[in-house]
Design a protein around this motif. Structure first.
Motif, mmCIF file in Angstrom:
data_model
loop_
_atom_site.group_PDB
_atom_site.id
_atom_site.type_symbol
_atom_site.label_atom_id
_atom_site.label_comp_id
_atom_site.label_asym_id
_atom_site.label_seq_id
_atom_site.Cartn_x
_atom_site.Cartn_y
_atom_site.Cartn_z
ATOM 1 N N VAL A 148 -4.664 15.076 -15.742
ATOM 2 C CA VAL A 148 -4.269 15.417 -14.279
ATOM 3 C C VAL A 148 -3.777 13.844 -13.643
ATOM 4 N N PHE A 149 -4.263 12.775 -14.349
ATOM 5 C CA PHE A 149 -3.711 11.630 -14.125
ATOM 6 C C PHE A 149 -2.103 11.371 -14.551
ATOM 7 N N ALA A 150 -2.063 11.730 -15.715
ATOM 8 C CA ALA A 150 -0.743 11.751 -16.457
ATOM 9 C C ALA A 150 0.197 12.794 -15.708
ATOM 10 N N LEU A 151 -0.110 13.759 -15.406
ATOM 11 C CA LEU A 151 0.783 14.645 -14.538
ATOM 12 C C LEU A 151 1.128 14.019 -13.046
ATOM 13 N N TYR A 152 -0.079 13.337 -12.461
ATOM 14 C CA TYR A 152 0.218 12.710 -11.041
ATOM 15 C C TYR A 152 1.327 11.795 -11.412
ATOM 16 N N VAL A 153 1.251 10.996 -12.410
ATOM 17 C CA VAL A 153 2.128 9.619 -12.603
ATOM 18 C C VAL A 153 3.624 10.230 -12.797
ATOM 19 N N ILE A 154 3.607 11.333 -13.746
ATOM 20 C CA ILE A 154 4.777 11.863 -14.054
ATOM 21 C C ILE A 154 5.435 12.361 -12.840
ATOM 22 N N ILE A 155 4.798 13.041 -11.891
ATOM 23 C CA ILE A 155 5.405 13.675 -10.770
ATOM 24 C C ILE A 155 5.697 12.752 -9.699
ATOM 25 N N THR A 156 4.958 11.751 -9.412
ATOM 26 C CA THR A 156 5.331 10.697 -8.448
ATOM 27 C C THR A 156 6.221 9.722 -8.944
ATOM 28 N N ASP A 157 6.205 9.305 -10.096
ATOM 29 C CA ASP A 157 7.003 8.076 -10.546
ATOM 30 C C ASP A 157 7.239 8.465 -12.042
ATOM 31 N N PRO A 158 8.441 8.966 -12.150
ATOM 32 C CA PRO A 158 8.854 9.279 -13.615
ATOM 33 C C PRO A 158 9.369 8.328 -14.098
ATOM 34 N N ALA A 159 10.199 7.296 -13.649
ATOM 35 C CA ALA A 159 10.314 6.089 -14.068
ATOM 36 C C ALA A 159 8.998 5.277 -14.620
ATOM 37 N N LYS A 160 8.244 5.210 -14.235
ATOM 38 C CA LYS A 160 7.175 4.389 -14.318
ATOM 39 C C LYS A 160 6.415 5.102 -15.604
#
Length: 58
Positions: free
Chosen positions: A15-27
């Protein structure tokens, strides 16, 4: 009980990985690059160690 804790931990990480990918793909891309650089450095270190051992540990 331990199996449930492992499942929960994996679920939280996904869930954390998906959240980061969706909210800030560059990061997220930066995190992946850092992870692969770490894996590459570790593999190189293991290779250097094995070469050193094969050469008689001199």
């Amino acid at each position: 009980m331990t199996m449930n804790a492992k499942k929960i931990a994996v679920y939280v990480l996904v869930v954390f990985a998906l959240y980061v990918i969706i909210t800030d793909p560059a990061k997220a891309a930066d995190y992946v690059q850092i992870a692969f650089e770490g894996i590459s450095d570790a593999a190189k270190a293991v290779g250097d160690f094995m070469t050193w051992v094969a050469d008689g540990a001199r």
